[in-house]
Structures are given as structure tokens and as C-alpha cells.
Design a protein around this motif. Structure first.
Motif, short mmCIF file in Angstrom:
data_model
loop_
_atom_site.label_atom_id
_atom_site.label_comp_id
_atom_site.label_asym_id
_atom_site.label_seq_id
_atom_site.Cartn_x
_atom_site.Cartn_y
_atom_site.Cartn_z
N THR A 1 57.85 55.64 14.64
CA THR A 1 58.98 54.97 15.26
C THR A 1 58.52 53.66 15.90
N GLY A 2 59.37 52.67 15.83
CA GLY A 2 59.06 51.38 16.43
C GLY A 2 58.38 50.41 15.49
N PHE A 3 58.06 50.85 14.28
CA PHE A 3 57.46 49.98 13.28
C PHE A 3 58.39 49.84 12.08
N GLY A 4 58.32 48.69 11.40
CA GLY A 4 59.11 48.48 10.21
C GLY A 4 58.50 47.39 9.35
N ILE A 5 59.19 47.01 8.29
CA ILE A 5 58.71 46.00 7.35
C ILE A 5 59.75 44.89 7.25
N GLU A 6 59.31 43.65 7.30
CA GLU A 6 60.17 42.48 7.12
C GLU A 6 59.65 41.70 5.91
N THR A 7 60.49 41.55 4.89
CA THR A 7 60.05 40.92 3.63
C THR A 7 60.48 39.46 3.50
N ALA A 8 60.92 38.85 4.59
CA ALA A 8 61.43 37.48 4.51
C ALA A 8 60.38 36.49 4.01
N ILE B 1 61.67 41.66 19.39
CA ILE B 1 61.09 42.11 18.13
C ILE B 1 59.78 41.36 17.85
N GLY B 2 58.75 42.12 17.49
CA GLY B 2 57.48 41.51 17.09
C GLY B 2 57.43 41.31 15.59
N LEU B 3 56.83 40.21 15.16
CA LEU B 3 56.61 39.92 13.75
C LEU B 3 55.10 39.80 13.53
N ILE C 1 53.01 37.66 16.06
CA ILE C 1 51.70 38.23 16.40
C ILE C 1 50.65 37.78 15.39
N ALA C 2 49.53 37.26 15.88
CA ALA C 2 48.48 36.80 14.99
C ALA C 2 47.12 36.99 15.64
N GLY C 3 46.10 37.19 14.80
CA GLY C 3 44.74 37.31 15.29
C GLY C 3 44.17 35.95 15.65
N SER C 4 43.07 35.98 16.40
CA SER C 4 42.45 34.72 16.83
C SER C 4 41.95 33.89 15.65
N ASP C 5 41.73 34.53 14.48
CA ASP C 5 41.32 33.79 13.30
C ASP C 5 42.47 32.95 12.74
N VAL C 6 43.71 33.34 13.05
CA VAL C 6 44.89 32.62 12.56
C VAL C 6 45.40 31.62 13.60
N ILE C 7 45.28 31.98 14.87
CA ILE C 7 45.84 31.17 15.95
C ILE C 7 45.36 29.72 15.89
N GLY C 8 44.07 29.52 15.67
CA GLY C 8 43.54 28.16 15.64
C GLY C 8 44.22 27.29 14.60
N ALA D 1 43.05 49.07 12.35
CA ALA D 1 43.07 48.00 13.36
C ALA D 1 44.44 47.34 13.39
N HIS D 2 45.07 47.14 12.22
CA HIS D 2 46.42 46.59 12.18
C HIS D 2 47.38 47.45 13.01
N LEU D 3 47.30 48.74 12.80
CA LEU D 3 48.20 49.66 13.50
C LEU D 3 47.93 49.68 15.00
N ALA D 4 46.65 49.64 15.37
CA ALA D 4 46.30 49.63 16.80
C ALA D 4 46.81 48.36 17.48
N ILE D 5 46.66 47.23 16.79
CA ILE D 5 47.16 45.95 17.34
C ILE D 5 48.66 46.01 17.55
N ALA D 6 49.39 46.44 16.52
CA ALA D 6 50.86 46.51 16.62
C ALA D 6 51.28 47.42 17.76
N ASP D 7 50.62 48.55 17.89
CA ASP D 7 50.96 49.51 18.94
C ASP D 7 50.70 48.95 20.33
N GLN D 8 49.53 48.33 20.52
CA GLN D 8 49.18 47.81 21.83
C GLN D 8 50.08 46.64 22.24
N VAL D 9 50.38 45.75 21.29
CA VAL D 9 51.25 44.62 21.60
C VAL D 9 52.65 45.11 21.95
#
Length: 199
Positions: free
Chosen positions: A80-87, A25-27, A114-121, A38-46
Motif C-alpha cells: 500500500t502507498g506505492f504505485g506506477i506512473e508511466t507518463a 504524491i512522490g514521483l 525523488i532522486a539520488g545524489s547521483d542524479v541531483i547534480g 534499496a529502491h523500495l527502502a528509499i521510497a518507504d523512508q521518503v
């Protein structure tokens, strides 16, 4: 598209081994104000690259009306394959604490954060960074104008480079311009219904 483990000094191949009886599962954590293409494209590609069962969008904050969750629900409806996690939604917990709870509650699941390069650092600076990478597999995606290095084990996934951000879209709407084709139609309709971001 390659899957690589990067540090500031080395670059090695990473062989992914999955067992049949464990869920993958991806978060995808973020503000999503608003969610955009772009959010949707990232989620789909990952999801495709790592063969994930699902990618869960994990918003960090929302208002009393549930605006962000509603935008996510509209954007993901029928996908399909996408959802929401409110934790993590408006939670006083740290990111580490939230992920720790999710992992303990789902012992049969391997989580990919999953995080963008702006968050990874910034993840390297977290107090529990060493423990964090034992809980989840970090997955990084490059964003235009944001390049970063880290000593943490990151799976870097190639995704289409779209120079698009929620902040830029909010600024555009406050100038009276509709972000047509930049956000899902259902989200744009909701923004106009609510009069969000100046529209």
C-alpha cells in the motif's frame, strides 16, 4: 531524521506546510532495471518522512514486452502507498515537459520528485531547471560514493545507505550469481522465468 534545504553555501531549516485538501504524491524516477531493495527502502523512508499519500515509481524506458513495468508491478504487489506512473515511459518529452503535463493534469496535487545524489547534480544543468523547481519539490537522497552540491532547493532525506545499484546486480547475474535478498523474490522469479540478465 532531518529535513533540510541545502545549497553549496548554506544550510537552513525548511518548514513544510500542507493544506488538508491537497494530495501529496512522490514521483520516483529511474530505470529500475531491475528494481531492488534499496529502491523500495528509499521510497518507504521518503514517504514516511514527508507524510506522502503515495510514491509512484516512474520508469523512463521499457522494452516491447513491458519487462520493467512487469518487474515493478511484481515488486509493488500488495504494498500500500506505492504505485506506477508511466507518463515518462519511452517518452520523447523532456523531464520538464513530462512533469509540466502531470502538474497541469493534477491541479489538486503537490508533487515531490525523488532522486539520488547521483542524479541531483545533473538537474542543475537542465535548461529548464529554474522552472522545474516551481513545478515540483525536489527531494534528494544520498547514495554511497555519490556526493553532490547544487544551488537548487532540495529536501535532503536521510535513508539507509545501501551500496546497491541495478548495474551491479546485472553484472552479478551475468556472472551467474543470483541476487538473493537484494531484489524482491517475485522480481527474481520473473527474471529467472524470462532468462533476463543472463540467469
Amino acid at each position: 531524521m532531518g529535513i533540510e534545504l541545502l545549497t553549496p553555501y548554506t544550510k537552513v531549516e525548511l518548514e513544510i506546510q500542507k493544506t488538508r485538501n491537497r494530495r501529496q504524491i512522490g514521483l520516483f524516477s529511474g530505470r529500475f532495471a531491475p528494481i531492488h531493495m534499496a529502491h523500495l527502502a528509499i521510497a518507504d523512508q521518503v514517504a514516511k518522512e514527508l507524510n506522502l499519500e503515495r510514491v509512484l515509481f516512474m520508469p523512463e524506458f521499457d522494452d516491447e514486452e513491458g519487462t520493467i513495468v512487469e518487474m515493478l508491478a511484481r515488486a509493488l504487489h500488495g504494498q500500500t502507498g506505492f504505485g506506477i506512473e508511466t507518463a515518462r515511459l519511452n517518452s520523447p518529452e523532456t523531464l520538464f515537459e513530462t512533469l509540466q503535463t502531470l502538474v497541469k493534469s493534477n491541479p489538486e496535487t503537490d508533487f515531490y520528485f525523488i532522486a539520488g545524489s547521483d542524479v541531483i547534480g545533473g538537474l542543475s544543468a537542465l535548461e529548464n531547471a529554474a522552472e522545474l523547481v516551481k513545478l515540483v519539490q525536489l527531494v534528494g537522497v544520498q547514495r554511497p560514493r555519490f556526493r553532490t552540491g547544487t544551488s537548487l532547493p532540495i529536501l535532503w532525506i536521510d535513508v539507509p545507505q545501501m551500496d546497491l545499484s541495478s548495474k551491479a546486480l546485472r553484472d552479478m547475474m551475468r556472472r551467474g550469481n543470483e541476487p538473493k535478498f537484494l531484489v524482491p523474490d517475485a522480481v527474481l522469479d520473473f527474471i529467472k522465468e524470462r532468462g533476463l540478465y543472463g540467469l
